[in-house]
Design a protein around this motif. Structure first.
Motif, PDB file in Angstrom:
ATOM      1  N   SER A  10      47.425  44.608  39.370  1.00 42.64           N
ATOM      2  CA  SER A  10      48.454  44.561  40.401  1.00 42.64           C
ATOM      3  C   SER A  10      49.101  43.180  40.451  1.00 42.64           C
ATOM      4  O   SER A  10      48.469  42.161  40.188  1.00 42.64           O
ATOM      5  CB  SER A  10      47.863  44.918  41.765  1.00 42.64           C
ATOM      6  OG  SER A  10      47.120  43.836  42.268  1.00 42.64           O
ATOM      7  N   GLY A  12      50.171  41.532  43.071  1.00 39.14           N
ATOM      8  CA  GLY A  12      49.567  40.715  44.127  1.00 39.14           C
ATOM      9  C   GLY A  12      48.281  40.070  43.663  1.00 39.14           C
ATOM     10  O   GLY A  12      48.013  38.901  43.952  1.00 39.14           O
ATOM     11  N   GLU A  15      49.039  37.161  41.361  1.00 36.73           N
ATOM     12  CA  GLU A  15      49.456  35.977  42.105  1.00 36.73           C
ATOM     13  C   GLU A  15      48.250  35.253  42.690  1.00 36.73           C
ATOM     14  O   GLU A  15      48.183  34.021  42.670  1.00 36.73           O
ATOM     15  CB  GLU A  15      50.457  36.351  43.198  1.00 36.73           C
ATOM     16  CG  GLU A  15      51.807  36.743  42.637  1.00 36.73           C
ATOM     17  CD  GLU A  15      52.770  37.246  43.697  1.00 36.73           C
ATOM     18  OE1 GLU A  15      52.460  37.164  44.895  1.00 36.73           O
ATOM     19  OE2 GLU A  15      53.854  37.719  43.298  1.00 36.73           O
ATOM     20  N   LEU A  16      47.280  36.014  43.191  1.00 40.91           N
ATOM     21  CA  LEU A  16      46.057  35.403  43.724  1.00 40.91           C
ATOM     22  C   LEU A  16      45.277  34.696  42.613  1.00 40.91           C
ATOM     23  O   LEU A  16      44.775  33.589  42.804  1.00 40.91           O
ATOM     24  CB  LEU A  16      45.177  36.462  44.395  1.00 40.91           C
ATOM     25  CG  LEU A  16      45.694  37.038  45.704  1.00 40.91           C
ATOM     26  CD1 LEU A  16      44.805  38.189  46.183  1.00 40.91           C
ATOM     27  CD2 LEU A  16      45.772  35.949  46.768  1.00 40.91           C
TER      28      LEU A  16
END
Length: 183
Positions: A10, A12, A15-16
């Motif tokens: 994913s 997100g 990005e983490l």
């Protein structure tokens, strides 16, 4: 030991992971880039390119090495790309690395002499061919083992050993020619 972030598909999660990698390795990578290019602005640009490349390729990372090794390799490749540019080859630069100064325990004379010595060594390293500079920086400045250097550079350990030996000889020869005092 630093735990490697888990990969997820994913956006997100990517990005983490990227944020975690930046926090874990950003300063180390910046030091490596600075030692290669001796230009703070350019090394920041290189690190930005490293993390953009990392983000774009997170889903392709196959865990065949650690994230640290992978990011080191990307950083070194970006530094090599920078050094191949015409503008880099045709601009004479002075290394900007400054030694840590301790004004409370050292005399100004000693601080000045240490700074001059450091500048001579950094200048001599920057004049070496890339294959020697690369292993010397990783071994002495990044305190990497020969095995880690081998992984990062994708070369055999014996090649690392021979480049370290040859790099030291070339560095010593250059410093002696400059009149550097080894005391």
């Amino acid at each position: 030991m630093i735990n490697e972030p888990e990969i997820s598909n994913s956006i997100g999660a990517n990005e983490l992971i990227l944020n975690e990698l930046i926090n874990l390795y950003g300063d180390e990578l910046k030091r490596i880039a600075f030692l290669y290019v001796n230009d703070l602005t350019q090394c920041e640009d290189i690190i930005q390119e490293v993390f953009i490349s990392c983000y774009n390729n997170l889903n392709k990372f196959k865990n065949q090495s650690s994230y640290k090794t992978w990011l080191y390799r990307i950083t070194i490749n970006k530094c090599k790309d920078y050094q191949k540019k015409w503008s880099f080859k045709n601009i004479v630069y002075k290394p900007l690395i400054k030694p840590v100064k301790n004004y409370f325990t050292e005399s100004p004379q000693t601080v000045y002499e240490n700074e001059e010595d450091s500048n001579q060594i950094i200048d001599a390293i920057s004049q070496l061919s890339f294959k020697y500079k690369e292993v010397l920086i990783m071994f002495y400045y990044q305190e990497m083992t020969m095995k880690e250097i081998s992984e990062v550079c994708s070369i055999k350990i014996n090649t690392v050993k021979s480049r370290l030996t040859r790099g030291r000889m070339l560095l010593k020869s250059d410093l002696e020619r400059r009149g550097y005092n080894y005391e």
